[in-house]
Scaffold this active site. Structure first.
Site, short mmCIF file in Angstrom:
data_model
loop_
_atom_site.label_atom_id
_atom_site.label_comp_id
_atom_site.label_asym_id
_atom_site.label_seq_id
_atom_site.Cartn_x
_atom_site.Cartn_y
_atom_site.Cartn_z
N LYS A 289 0.85 -1.19 0.00
CA LYS A 289 0.00 0.00 0.00
C LYS A 289 0.89 1.25 0.00
O LYS A 289 2.11 1.16 0.18
CB LYS A 289 -0.92 -0.02 1.22
CG LYS A 289 -1.72 -1.34 1.33
CD LYS A 289 -2.58 -1.62 0.11
CE LYS A 289 -3.51 -2.80 0.25
NZ LYS A 289 -2.95 -4.10 -0.14
C1 LIG Z 1 -9.12 -4.59 -1.39
C2 LIG Z 1 -8.40 -5.24 -0.25
N1 LIG Z 1 -9.07 -5.55 0.87
C3 LIG Z 1 -8.45 -6.12 1.93
C4 LIG Z 1 -7.12 -6.41 1.90
C5 LIG Z 1 -6.48 -7.05 3.10
O1 LIG Z 1 -5.52 -6.18 3.67
P1 LIG Z 1 -4.52 -6.71 4.80
O2 LIG Z 1 -3.42 -7.42 4.10
O3 LIG Z 1 -4.05 -5.46 5.49
O4 LIG Z 1 -5.30 -7.59 5.70
C6 LIG Z 1 -6.38 -6.11 0.77
C7 LIG Z 1 -4.93 -6.42 0.71
O5 LIG Z 1 -4.33 -6.55 -0.29
C8 LIG Z 1 -7.03 -5.51 -0.34
O6 LIG Z 1 -6.35 -5.20 -1.46
#
Ligand SMILES: Cc1ncc(COP(=O)(O)O)c(C=O)c1O
Length: 381
Positions: free
Chosen positions: A183
């Site tokens: 990110k």
């Molecule tokens: C659209 C979306 N939602 C949720 C997530 C989950 O994020 P995390 O890895 O912080 O749990 C991601 C991670 O790539 C994502 O791209």
């Protein structure tokens, strides 16, 4: 083209300031959720125009906390676009509820508001609007399609983005952000819930800390640190550490610079790749500020010299990392088998799964790197 260059798909920018920020938690020994997390939360809430920001261990746990705090459980349905990271739908299953997978718009990669009305039932408790790759979903159209149904923003990719002048994170009942290293800003792993709802914020804040009625910091700094709080709700350990909070605070200060820089290079890509009739570069509507978490293109395979996967292969041999935009959840083994879904059930998500490709766009790339990617794409035959 030599092929000796290596351009990653993403690379965080961490340096001296982040090292220095770690000094205090290491020296004081306050490592778990404490003053640094609190400062990060305050700054994040201010930047995103909301009353509350509650840090947690990931965007996945942020989504779980939000849905649990909304009281979503067995028998309930939550509408989820199928083209998103699997975690969006998994969070619904963690609550024992049913994720109703719906199709996406191939142009924006986001939920197609036109398909929502047909999928509403008396059991619909929420819609998760994913701001994929940093482009905000069309919140007004979603709200119009489902009056009265709360919108939860999956803003994993959208720190710093905005929609019609309003920040991501302030567009629905609550939002979940990610600080995974892919990110724009990172804390290693990490997440944030944002909301203007005082009651929801209170429940999320308690649920991330085992359901305790007060935080560890409140207890340690209070008059009777030896008395344990009550635990009168089911909670989890989804806390962020103060080491992460300290880094997050520094990273947040760089967010707008990172996005502006990415936006400049996104413009460059869109200009320089416009002549490739087979590659559609991402939309950046004038009414939104794109967060540019990724630069995700669409390969028009009938016009392309090669298939999407062959193009990815070719770029890999030239040292350019690529990835599919993300995956279609209804085509993943677990969802396919559990819910009896086939690729053609959601053709927009299916096509995005097969034809999307993210090319490198991040804050560690040089002008030369961008030119190299553009040249490599023009050489594909
Ligand atoms: C659209 C979306 N939602 C949720 C997530 C989950 O994020 P995390 O890895 O912080 O749990 C991601 C991670 O790539 C994502 O791209």
């Amino acid at each position: 083209m030599t092929g000796r260059r290596r351009i990653q798909i993403a690379q965080p920018v961490l340096g001296e300031e982040e090292w220095q920020a770690l000094r205090e938690p290491i020296e004081t020994g306050w490592l778990t959720q404490g003053p640094k997390v609190a400062a990060f939360e305050r700054a994040f809430a201010d930047r995103h125009g909301v009353r509350h920001a509650i840090a947690c261990s990931s965007c996945t746990t942020a989504l779980h906390l939000i849905l649990a705090a909304m009281g979503i459980g067995p028998g309930d349905e939550v509408i989820v676009p199928s083209f998103t990271w699997v975690a969006t739908a998994n969070a619904v299953l963690y609550c024992g509820a049913h994720p109703v997978l719906v199709d996406v718009d191939r142009a924006t990669y986001n939920i197609d508001p036109g398909v929502i009305a047909d999928r509403l039932t008396p059991r619909t408790r929420a819609i998760i609007a994913v701001h994929l790759f940093g482009l905000c979903a069309d919140i007004d159209a979603i709200a119009a399609a489902a009056p009265g149904i709360p919108i939860v923003e999956d803003a994993a990719c959208a720190a710093g983005a905005s929609y019609k002048g309003q920040p991501a994170g302030s567009l629905g009942a609550a939002a979940a952000f990610s600080f995974h290293p892919r990110k724009s800003i990172t804390t290693g792993e990490g997440g944030m819930v944002t909301t203007d709802d005082d009651r929801l914020a209170e429940l999320v804040s308690r649920a991330r800390n085992h359901g305790g009625s007060i935080s560890e910091e409140q207890r340690h700094r209070g008059p009777k640190p030896y008395i344990l709080p009550d635990f009168d709700m089911l909670g989890f350990n989804y806390r962020m550490t103060d080491l992460q909070g300290a880094i997050g605070l520094v990273q947040l200060g760089k967010l707008d610079r990172f996005i502006d820089e990415r936006a400049g290079w996104a413009d460059y890509y869109r200009r320089e790749l416009a002549d490739l009739g087979w590659l559609r570069t991402p939309l950046a509507p004038g009414n939104s500020r794109h967060g540019w978490q990724a630069f995700t293109c669409y390969v028009d395979e009938p016009r392309a010299p090669r298939s999407r996967n062959e193009i990815m292969d070719r770029l890999e041999t030239l040292g350019i990392a690529t990835r599919p935009g993300t995956h279609a959840i209804h085509m993943l083994g677990y969802y396919r088998d559990r819910f009896g879904l086939g690729p053609d059930d959601l053709p927009g998500a299916r096509d995005c799964d097969r034809c999307s490709v993210s090319i490198p766009l991040h804050n560690r790339m040089s002008a030369d790197d961008y030119a190299y990617v553009v040249e490599a794409l023009h050489r594909i035959d």
